[in-house]
Design a protein around this motif. Structure first.
Motif, mmCIF file in Angstrom:
data_model
loop_
_atom_site.group_PDB
_atom_site.id
_atom_site.type_symbol
_atom_site.label_atom_id
_atom_site.label_comp_id
_atom_site.label_asym_id
_atom_site.label_seq_id
_atom_site.Cartn_x
_atom_site.Cartn_y
_atom_site.Cartn_z
ATOM 1 N N ASP A 103 0.805 -1.216 0.000
ATOM 2 C CA ASP A 103 0.000 0.000 0.000
ATOM 3 C C ASP A 103 0.838 1.266 0.000
ATOM 4 O O ASP A 103 1.850 1.338 0.672
ATOM 5 N N ARG A 104 0.355 2.271 -0.736
ATOM 6 C CA ARG A 104 1.061 3.544 -0.772
ATOM 7 C C ARG A 104 0.722 4.427 0.429
ATOM 8 O O ARG A 104 1.347 5.446 0.659
ATOM 9 N N GLY A 113 4.283 2.602 1.778
ATOM 10 C CA GLY A 113 4.089 4.054 1.702
ATOM 11 C C GLY A 113 4.782 4.772 2.846
ATOM 12 O O GLY A 113 5.344 5.857 2.665
ATOM 13 N N SER A 149 8.512 4.741 2.280
ATOM 14 C CA SER A 149 8.842 5.672 1.183
ATOM 15 C C SER A 149 9.061 7.104 1.646
ATOM 16 O O SER A 149 9.779 7.845 0.994
ATOM 17 N N ARG A 197 9.343 2.805 -2.997
ATOM 18 C CA ARG A 197 8.539 3.644 -3.905
ATOM 19 C C ARG A 197 8.121 2.849 -5.141
ATOM 20 O O ARG A 197 6.985 2.937 -5.586
ATOM 21 N N SER A 210 5.593 -0.148 -4.297
ATOM 22 C CA SER A 210 4.262 0.165 -3.751
ATOM 23 C C SER A 210 3.269 0.464 -4.873
ATOM 24 O O SER A 210 2.382 1.295 -4.712
ATOM 25 N N PRO A 250 3.024 1.945 -7.957
ATOM 26 C CA PRO A 250 2.597 3.195 -8.597
ATOM 27 C C PRO A 250 2.234 2.920 -10.049
ATOM 28 O O PRO A 250 2.537 1.849 -10.566
#
Ligand SMILES: [Zn+2]
Length: 503
Positions: free
Chosen positions: A105-106, A123, A126, A289, A292, A294
């Motif tokens: 999960d971000r 997240g 990050s 980053r 997660s 994107p």
């Protein structure tokens, strides 16, 4: 949101709704958690297992050997410090799982669960600038567990059956991931009241800060991490009130808490200005980053960012993050040439510094493996077989190179020492299958399910193996394997019966 996770949220919503419906009358027929005292450690552990089993099944769960090793390294230092300070008792040490589960999960989130499991979203990793910041969040959550805050919350809920509480916690987690779905499913005052009871009180937060701070510094992390993380989260909460920072909802960042931390840090009076650039942490941030999930545009952005400034010695943390993210993003975008070039630049940049050099070299190996060049990956990852990332990469490379017997031999030694390593069991299943050893392959698949606490799925695989053994076609050594399978099947059956009794 994928349809898989949508249907999953619906399933959790249904479980939660059911739990809420059952809540009023459940305590009449269902055994309670305890009498007047707090929930026992073993009851809490069992409740935690139910929740952990669901998290392992969640499509966002990730067992990334590199991030896992990094987080585990910080976590075990904190555990050792908590033992030294007497915060972690021998009983809890023994009975609880003490495991961190990573989620792709971000969202910026970390949460303690019953029984010593911790959830950590990539997240959150990050947005950390240093290892000390990440350690401070883990130390805070660890202290919620060692101080038995969860057990106290659960005791307030003791009229509820364990599975009801489990469903409530899963419901709250699903809600924190997806605020819209949460609003749709949590309607009515009763539901909200029950969810609020799952939040820690202000006093508990203060205690977790205080104890966590002591554990953090005892473990040798810089106290600056606590303050920096507070400031960061507080800023984030001002900028962003749209629900993407669920950590903030369960951990209100009050100015008071932040000031408290700052004065504590001044007392500690550690000298030395800003912490030295931690290149390993910087690379872990880059990895988090990219992993997660994107979108493609964000991945392309990472590639472009890294080209904005030329690589300069000595490496800065910012450069290491940018190059690492760019190399891994290129691999995800299936541009092997760019991935190799960027990872090579990174490796040159950190050469001569053992720990960062190892992390960069693992990235080169991973990229080679994904690009279908297992020989190169094997050359890079073969050396220290006692480290998990190297062992897993080298095993994959050996299987890909048509050397499954070698892979199986090393994996077998590994799982004998680390029986809860589901990924190693899965690779072992592949290595056996590649040699036509079906019975052993199915047993390894079953053990992977046991490692993730999914006893039903495990029993299903054990039964398939028993069926295969009955039908004949035996490879050498299969009669021994068949008797192991019989006894493991019986053990898992009894674990399942035990679970059924706890309902
Ligand atoms: Zn907290």
């Amino acid at each position: 949101m994928s349809s898989r996770s949508r249907s999953r949220t619906r399933a959790i919503a249904a479980a939660l709704a059911l739990a809420l419906l059952a809540g009023a009358s459940a305590h009449a027929q269902i055994p309670t958690l305890g009498d007047s005292s707090d929930m026992t450690a073993s009851t809490e552990r069992k409740l935690g297992e139910r929740i952990a089993r669901e998290l392992y099944r969640d499509p966002d769960y990730i067992d990334d050997p590199i991030l896992d090793e990094y987080v585990r390294g910080i976590w075990s230092r904190l555990l050792a410090a908590a033992r030294t300070r007497g915060e972690l008792t021998a009983e809890l040490d023994e009975r609880f799982a003490w495991q961190v589960l990573l989620g792709k999960d971000r969202s910026i989130n970390a949460f303690a669960l019953p029984g010593g499991w911790l959830g950590l979203h990539l997240g959150l990793v990050s947005v950390t600038a240093t290892r000390d910041e990440l350690a401070s969040v883990l130390a805070h959550e660890l202290s919620h567990v060692t101080q038995r805050h969860i057990s106290r919350l659960m005791t307030q809920e003791k009229r509820q059956a364990p599975w009801v509480i489990g469903a409530m916690i899963l419901g709250a987690l699903a809600a924190s991931k997806n605020p819209e779905a949460a609003n749709a499913l949590v309607t009515g005052g009763q539901a909200l009241a029950m969810q609020n009871q799952l939040n820690f009180s202000r006093d508990m937060e203060r205690e977790a800060d205080r104890i966590g701070y002591g554990v953090l510094t005892q473990a040798g992390f810089e106290p600056q991490g606590f303050v920096a993380m507070f400031d960061k989260l507080q800023q984030a909460s001002r900028l962003n009130d749209n629900g993407s920072f669920p950590y903030l909802r369960t951990h209100p960042m009050t100015t008071e808490r932040s000031a408290d931390m700052q004065s504590r840090q001044q007392l500690a009076a550690r000298s030395g200005g800003a912490p030295a650039a931690d290149l390993v942490h910087a690379m872990m941030v880059g990895r988090s980053r990219v992993l997660s999930n994107p979108g493609v545009d964000v991945l392309r952005g990472y590639v472009n960012d890294s080209q904005a400034d030329a690589a300069m010695q000595p490496a800065s943390a910012r450069q290491a993050t940018a190059l690492y993210a760019a190399a891994l993003a290129s691999a995800k975008l299936r541009d092997a040439t760019a991935a190799r070039r960027l990872a090579g630049t990174l490796a040159d940049l950190v050469r001569g510094d053992a720990e960062p050099a190892r992390v960069a070299s693992l990235l080169v190996a991973e990229i080679a493996l994904e690009a279908g060049e297992p020989a190169q990956a094997l050359a890079l990852a073969e050396a220290p077989a006692t480290a998990r990332p190297e062992m897993l990469f080298a095993s994959q490379a050996r299987i890909a190179r048509g050397r499954p017997a070698e892979a199986a031999q090393r994996l077998q030694t590994w799982v004998a020492l680390h029986p809860r390593d589901a990924q190693a069991w899965q690779l072992l299943a592949r290595a056996h299958a590649a040699q036509g050893q079906q019975l052993r392959a199915i047993r390894a698949e079953a053990e992977a399910q046991v490692a993730h606490l999914d006893y039903e799925a495990a029993l299903d695989r054990f039964k398939a193996a028993q069926e295969l053994a009955r039908r004949g076609t035996r490879a050498p050594g299969d009669h021994i394997e068949a008797s192991i399978i019989d006894s493991r099947a019986r053990q898992v059956e009894s674990l399942l019966r035990e679970q059924a009794l706890q309902r």
